[in-house]
Design an enzyme around this catalytic site. Structure first.
Site, mmCIF file in Angstrom:
data_model
loop_
_atom_site.group_PDB
_atom_site.id
_atom_site.type_symbol
_atom_site.label_atom_id
_atom_site.label_comp_id
_atom_site.label_asym_id
_atom_site.label_seq_id
_atom_site.Cartn_x
_atom_site.Cartn_y
_atom_site.Cartn_z
ATOM 1 N N ASN A 245 -3.604 -3.752 -7.662
ATOM 2 C CA ASN A 245 -2.815 -2.833 -6.842
ATOM 3 C C ASN A 245 -1.913 -2.062 -7.795
ATOM 4 O O ASN A 245 -0.930 -2.603 -8.291
ATOM 5 C CB ASN A 245 -1.997 -3.657 -5.826
ATOM 6 C CG ASN A 245 -0.972 -2.811 -5.093
ATOM 7 O OD1 ASN A 245 -1.016 -1.580 -5.131
ATOM 8 N ND2 ASN A 245 -0.031 -3.472 -4.422
ATOM 9 N N TRP A 246 -2.287 -0.813 -8.034
ATOM 10 C CA TRP A 246 -1.544 -0.029 -9.028
ATOM 11 C C TRP A 246 -0.215 0.495 -8.491
ATOM 12 O O TRP A 246 0.561 1.064 -9.238
ATOM 13 C CB TRP A 246 -2.405 1.146 -9.514
ATOM 14 C CG TRP A 246 -3.563 0.762 -10.381
ATOM 15 C CD1 TRP A 246 -3.961 -0.504 -10.722
ATOM 16 C CD2 TRP A 246 -4.485 1.650 -11.031
ATOM 17 N NE1 TRP A 246 -5.066 -0.445 -11.532
ATOM 18 C CE2 TRP A 246 -5.408 0.860 -11.740
ATOM 19 C CE3 TRP A 246 -4.618 3.036 -11.080
ATOM 20 C CZ2 TRP A 246 -6.447 1.411 -12.490
ATOM 21 C CZ3 TRP A 246 -5.653 3.592 -11.819
ATOM 22 C CH2 TRP A 246 -6.554 2.789 -12.522
ATOM 23 N N LYS A 247 0.006 0.362 -7.204
ATOM 24 C CA LYS A 247 1.237 0.871 -6.581
ATOM 25 C C LYS A 247 1.423 2.350 -6.948
ATOM 26 O O LYS A 247 0.445 3.073 -7.058
ATOM 27 C CB LYS A 247 2.427 -0.004 -6.981
ATOM 28 C CG LYS A 247 2.141 -1.485 -6.700
ATOM 29 C CD LYS A 247 3.342 -2.362 -6.765
ATOM 30 C CE LYS A 247 2.915 -3.789 -6.448
ATOM 31 N NZ LYS A 247 4.050 -4.720 -6.368
ATOM 32 N N GLU B 151 1.334 -13.299 -0.310
ATOM 33 C CA GLU B 151 2.214 -12.814 -1.370
ATOM 34 C C GLU B 151 3.661 -13.144 -1.029
ATOM 35 O O GLU B 151 4.316 -12.381 -0.291
ATOM 36 C CB GLU B 151 2.085 -11.289 -1.522
ATOM 37 C CG GLU B 151 0.706 -10.821 -1.875
ATOM 38 C CD GLU B 151 0.735 -9.460 -2.561
ATOM 39 O OE1 GLU B 151 0.244 -9.393 -3.692
ATOM 40 O OE2 GLU B 151 1.260 -8.503 -1.981
ATOM 41 N N GLU C 167 5.895 -4.086 0.448
ATOM 42 C CA GLU C 167 6.630 -2.844 0.130
ATOM 43 C C GLU C 167 6.456 -1.821 1.245
ATOM 44 O O GLU C 167 7.362 -1.030 1.513
ATOM 45 C CB GLU C 167 6.171 -2.312 -1.232
ATOM 46 C CG GLU C 167 6.713 -3.188 -2.364
ATOM 47 C CD GLU C 167 5.823 -3.279 -3.590
ATOM 48 O OE1 GLU C 167 4.932 -2.425 -3.769
ATOM 49 O OE2 GLU C 167 6.026 -4.222 -4.390
ATOM 50 N N SER D 284 3.219 -11.843 -9.148
ATOM 51 C CA SER D 284 3.339 -12.189 -10.572
ATOM 52 C C SER D 284 2.150 -12.991 -11.094
ATOM 53 O O SER D 284 2.325 -13.912 -11.893
ATOM 54 C CB SER D 284 4.661 -12.916 -10.851
ATOM 55 O OG SER D 284 5.758 -12.063 -10.573
ATOM 56 N N GLY E 15 -0.390 -6.852 -9.203
ATOM 57 C CA GLY E 15 0.355 -5.601 -9.352
ATOM 58 C C GLY E 15 0.542 -5.264 -10.817
ATOM 59 O O GLY E 15 -0.333 -4.692 -11.463
ATOM 60 N N GLY E 16 1.687 -5.648 -11.359
ATOM 61 C CA GLY E 16 2.068 -5.262 -12.723
ATOM 62 C C GLY E 16 0.990 -5.503 -13.768
ATOM 63 O O GLY E 16 0.723 -4.631 -14.609
ATOM 64 N N HIS F 8 1.292 -4.514 3.049
ATOM 65 C CA HIS F 8 1.961 -4.957 1.829
ATOM 66 C C HIS F 8 3.471 -5.017 2.091
ATOM 67 O O HIS F 8 4.013 -4.187 2.822
ATOM 68 C CB HIS F 8 1.648 -4.000 0.670
ATOM 69 C CG HIS F 8 2.108 -4.534 -0.645
ATOM 70 N ND1 HIS F 8 3.420 -4.459 -1.051
ATOM 71 C CD2 HIS F 8 1.444 -5.196 -1.622
ATOM 72 C CE1 HIS F 8 3.531 -5.046 -2.235
ATOM 73 N NE2 HIS F 8 2.349 -5.502 -2.601
ATOM 74 N N GLY G 238 6.560 -8.914 -8.497
ATOM 75 C CA GLY G 238 7.223 -8.114 -9.527
ATOM 76 C C GLY G 238 8.380 -8.804 -10.213
ATOM 77 O O GLY G 238 9.131 -8.182 -10.964
#
Ligand code: PGA
Length: 255
Positions: free
Chosen positions: A9-11, A167, A97, A213, A234-235, A95, A173
């Site tokens: 997930n590149w956000k 999640e 966010e 993470s 993500g990251g 998600h 993150g």
């Protein structure tokens, strides 16, 4: 047998040219991935390019969100048929966010999930508790309620196209992963919830990813848990070397 699903997930990262560079590096290092599925969810602006770059490769395309109407006067929105048209097979819904910054509540998430299914997309339904909820001992209750609400009015014939991503919000993150044992316990709870809502067999076949993470140094332990069927990353999906290491997690039998 559940095929493990690793999704990036590149956000809101990567311009189109940066996305092209990252995909070039991913494809160069990917190698054989016959026993696992790989999905990349870039920003909407990079979907078109990635769709052509992924053609004929083992990587499937996903989007990070979708609106529930097919078309109309909904400024700024992207519909399920549009995602299909650009080559998406998966779409993330709910998600944390989106829930936090864009007001997506359980009812909206459910509408998005059902619209995705109706148009042949596979939704990745994200659920997870906050830190205060975990500390208060209500994490399971919160997650079970999100699963039930997210899947409202989803029939048994549609369920096999759904993926659930657990999640914990406090792990996203932050570098603070749930322990493999805690994640495994929540995944088992989610599977039991699915068995009660549908059938034990459907629950057994549904994939439940862990997210929050996930990194090269913790993926093997997470993926060794019997109820963890993949990762939503993500990251660590923003760099080719870390994402490829996660894609190539070592199976329990290899540890
Ligand atoms: P993270 O994000 O891997 O950076 O914690 C996961 C996610 O939000 O899906």
């Amino acid at each position: 047998m559940r095929t493990p699903l690793i999704a990036g997930n590149w956000k809101m990262y990567k311009t189109v040219s940066e996305a092209g560079d990252l995909v070039e590096a991913l494809l160069a290092g990917l190698g054989a991935v016959s026993d696992r599925e790989v999905v990349v969810c870039p920003p909407f602006t990079a979907l078109h390019l990635l769709s052509s770059l992924f053609a004929g490769t083992p990587i499937a395309l996903g989007a990070q969100d979708v609106f529930y109407e097919s078309q109309g006067a909904y400024t700024g929105a992207i519909s399920p048929p549009m995602l299909r048209d650009v080559g998406c097979r998966y779409v993330i819904v709910g998600h944390s966010e989106r829930r936090q910054y864009f007001g997506d509540d359980d009812a909206v998430v459910n509408r998005k999930l059902r619209a995705a299914l109706a148009h042949g997309l596979r939704p990745i339904l994200c659920v997870g508790e906050t830190k205060p909820q975990r500390d208060a001992g209500t994490a399971e209750q919160v997650v079970v309620a999100q699963v039930q609400a997210g899947l409202a009015d989803v029939g048994a014939t549609q369920l096999p196209d759904v993926v659930i991503a657990y999640e914990p919000i406090w792990a996203i993150g932050t570098g603070d992963t749930a322990t493999a044992a805690d994640a495994q316990a929540m995944h088992a709870t989610i599977r039991a919830t699915l068995a009660a809502l549908y059938t034990p067999e459907l629950a057994q076949n549904l994939r439940i990813q862990y997210g929050g993470s996930v990194k090269p140094d913790n993926v093997d332990e997470l993926m060794a848990q019997p109820n963890i069927d993949g990762a939503l990353v993500g990251g660590a999906s923003l760099k080719a070397d870390s994402f490829l290491r996660i894609v190539h997690f070592r199976k329990r039998s290899m540890l």
